[in-house]
Write a protein that holds these residues in place. Structure first.
Motif, PDB file in Angstrom:
ATOM      1  N   GLY A 193       0.824  -1.203   0.000  1.00  0.00           N
ATOM      2  CA  GLY A 193       0.000   0.000   0.000  1.00  0.00           C
ATOM      3  C   GLY A 193       0.859   1.254   0.000  1.00  0.00           C
ATOM      4  N   LEU A 194       1.937   1.255   0.769  1.00  0.00           N
ATOM      5  CA  LEU A 194       2.855   2.402   0.792  1.00  0.00           C
ATOM      6  C   LEU A 194       3.502   2.600  -0.576  1.00  0.00           C
ATOM      7  N   SER A 195       3.833   1.510  -1.254  1.00  0.00           N
ATOM      8  CA  SER A 195       4.403   1.613  -2.590  1.00  0.00           C
ATOM      9  C   SER A 195       3.425   2.283  -3.553  1.00  0.00           C
ATOM     10  N   TRP A 256      -5.185 -16.955  10.115  1.00  0.00           N
ATOM     11  CA  TRP A 256      -4.929 -16.135   8.937  1.00  0.00           C
ATOM     12  C   TRP A 256      -5.765 -14.867   8.916  1.00  0.00           C
ATOM     13  N   THR A 257      -6.473 -14.583  10.007  1.00  0.00           N
ATOM     14  CA  THR A 257      -7.358 -13.419  10.035  1.00  0.00           C
ATOM     15  C   THR A 257      -6.599 -12.119   9.821  1.00  0.00           C
ATOM     16  N   SER A 258      -5.517 -11.925  10.575  1.00  0.00           N
ATOM     17  CA  SER A 258      -4.734 -10.688  10.452  1.00  0.00           C
ATOM     18  C   SER A 258      -4.116 -10.564   9.071  1.00  0.00           C
ATOM     19  N   PHE A 259      -3.628 -11.686   8.545  1.00  0.00           N
ATOM     20  CA  PHE A 259      -3.030 -11.675   7.213  1.00  0.00           C
ATOM     21  C   PHE A 259      -4.072 -11.244   6.174  1.00  0.00           C
ATOM     22  N   ALA A 263      -4.009  -7.851   3.953  1.00  0.00           N
ATOM     23  CA  ALA A 263      -3.991  -7.943   2.488  1.00  0.00           C
ATOM     24  C   ALA A 263      -5.164  -7.172   1.878  1.00  0.00           C
ATOM     25  N   LEU A 264      -6.330  -7.259   2.504  1.00  0.00           N
ATOM     26  CA  LEU A 264      -7.507  -6.543   1.992  1.00  0.00           C
ATOM     27  C   LEU A 264      -7.308  -5.032   2.085  1.00  0.00           C
ATOM     28  N   LEU A 265      -6.744  -4.566   3.200  1.00  0.00           N
ATOM     29  CA  LEU A 265      -6.501  -3.134   3.375  1.00  0.00           C
ATOM     30  C   LEU A 265      -5.495  -2.632   2.339  1.00  0.00           C
ATOM     31  N   TYR A 269      -5.823   0.194  -0.863  1.00  0.00           N
ATOM     32  CA  TYR A 269      -4.925   1.321  -1.153  1.00  0.00           C
ATOM     33  C   TYR A 269      -4.331   1.208  -2.555  1.00  0.00           C
ATOM     34  N   ILE A 270      -3.986  -0.016  -2.962  1.00  0.00           N
ATOM     35  CA  ILE A 270      -3.439  -0.208  -4.307  1.00  0.00           C
ATOM     36  C   ILE A 270      -4.459   0.195  -5.361  1.00  0.00           C
ATOM     37  N   ALA A 271      -5.720  -0.224  -5.171  1.00  0.00           N
ATOM     38  CA  ALA A 271      -6.770   0.080  -6.141  1.00  0.00           C
ATOM     39  C   ALA A 271      -7.039   1.578  -6.220  1.00  0.00           C
TER      40      ALA A 271
END
Length: 288
Positions: A193-195, A256-259, A263-265, A269-271
């Motif tokens: 997301g930062l990228s 895998w909840t946090s992962f 990933a969704l967050l 940001y990428i979108a």
């Protein structure tokens, strides 16, 4: 921007292999830069400093003081890599990623090569995707550098054996190495997301240093806001909110909840940043 005619009259949009050739060229340029290797070497030094400091210390680390897992390093060298990743996530990794992402478009515009890239032919969408892919590749390289350096330092300076997880279960050395890889993967995803934010900022300026600085400052601001209880309603929307949420990967069984949440967050940001970057870049005057 419409596809420019190629040198032999073939439209750029239908010429095969242009995207892969451009990506190969981008990665070659990125990893030939002394700046890139200087940043990777600096990241590799962090785990070494941690390991040497703990090794030379006359007293054991106090649990609860210092970075997470610091007190476990003397018992098992495999924790050096995890501790180093924890140390690098708030500042060092975002700093290096901000430098690379902020330079994506602004760097080309600053040295006057942006117009030639678009006439190569590349096309604006393809160029944005290639530039972002280069930044993502650096995210993988940066995180892998910290993890590999930490693992090497831990094996050389400390005993290595079965690892006790946060849940109290004990796993083998092989399983613990896999968990370290999962943590490195989690942190890499955290930086995507930062990228994308850096890429977006880079389309607004021809001054790469400004884009780099703005990206790094935003990463710091996001983390500061995430630590203010008065802004708890905002925390789930901050791109840095899940950066240190990989503790579930050190439990048995793995949750895998946090992962997934992270990933969704980052995907959001990428979108959003990708769409805004294209909206800006599609109207950017590259001839000025």
């Amino acid at each position: 921007m419409s596809a420019e005619p190629a040198a032999h009259g073939t439209p750029a949009a239908v010429r095969p292999g242009i995207g892969w050739a451009l990506l190969g060229s981008e990665l070659t340029v990125l990893f030939r830069r002394l700046r890139t290797w200087a940043m990777l070497i600096a990241l590799a030094v962090v785990p070494l400093l941690i390991a040497v400091a703990v090794k030379l210390s006359s007293r054991p680390a106090t649990p609860g003081r210092g970075p997470l897992f610091l007190d476990r390093i003397t018992q098992n060298g495999l924790f050096v890599a995890v501790t180093a990743l924890v140390v690098c996530v708030p500042l060092f990794l975002p700093l290096t990623v901000g430098v690379v992402a902020g330079d994506t478009i602004a760097g080309e515009a600053n040295i006057g090569t942006l117009r030639y890239l678009l006439l190569a032919p590349a096309g604006r969408i393809r160029l944005l995707l290639v530039k972002y892919a280069g930044a993502v590749t650096f995210c993988f390289a940066a995180t892998a550098t910290v993890a590999a350096s930490g693992a090497l330092a831990g094996v050389v300076l400390f005993p290595v054996g079965p690892v006790t997880l946060l849940s109290g279960d004990t796993i083998t050395v092989g399983e613990s190495a896999l968990r370290s890889l999962l943590i490195a993967g989690y942190i890499t995803v955290s930086l995507l997301g930062l990228s994308a934010i850096g890429l977006l900022i880079s389309t607004f300026t021809d001054v790469p240093v400004g884009a780099m600085a703005a990206t790094i400052v935003l990463s710091v601001v996001s983390q500061v806001l995430d630590n203010l209880p008065q802004l708890e309603w905002l925390h789930p929307w901050l791109f840095s909110h899940h950066w240190l949420g990989f503790a579930d990967l050190l439990r048995q069984p793995i949750s895998w909840t946090s992962f997934g949440d992270n990933a969704l967050l980052q995907a959001g940001y990428i979108a959003v940043c990708g769409a805004l970057a294209y909206a800006k870049f599609s109207s950017k005057d590259v001839l000025s």
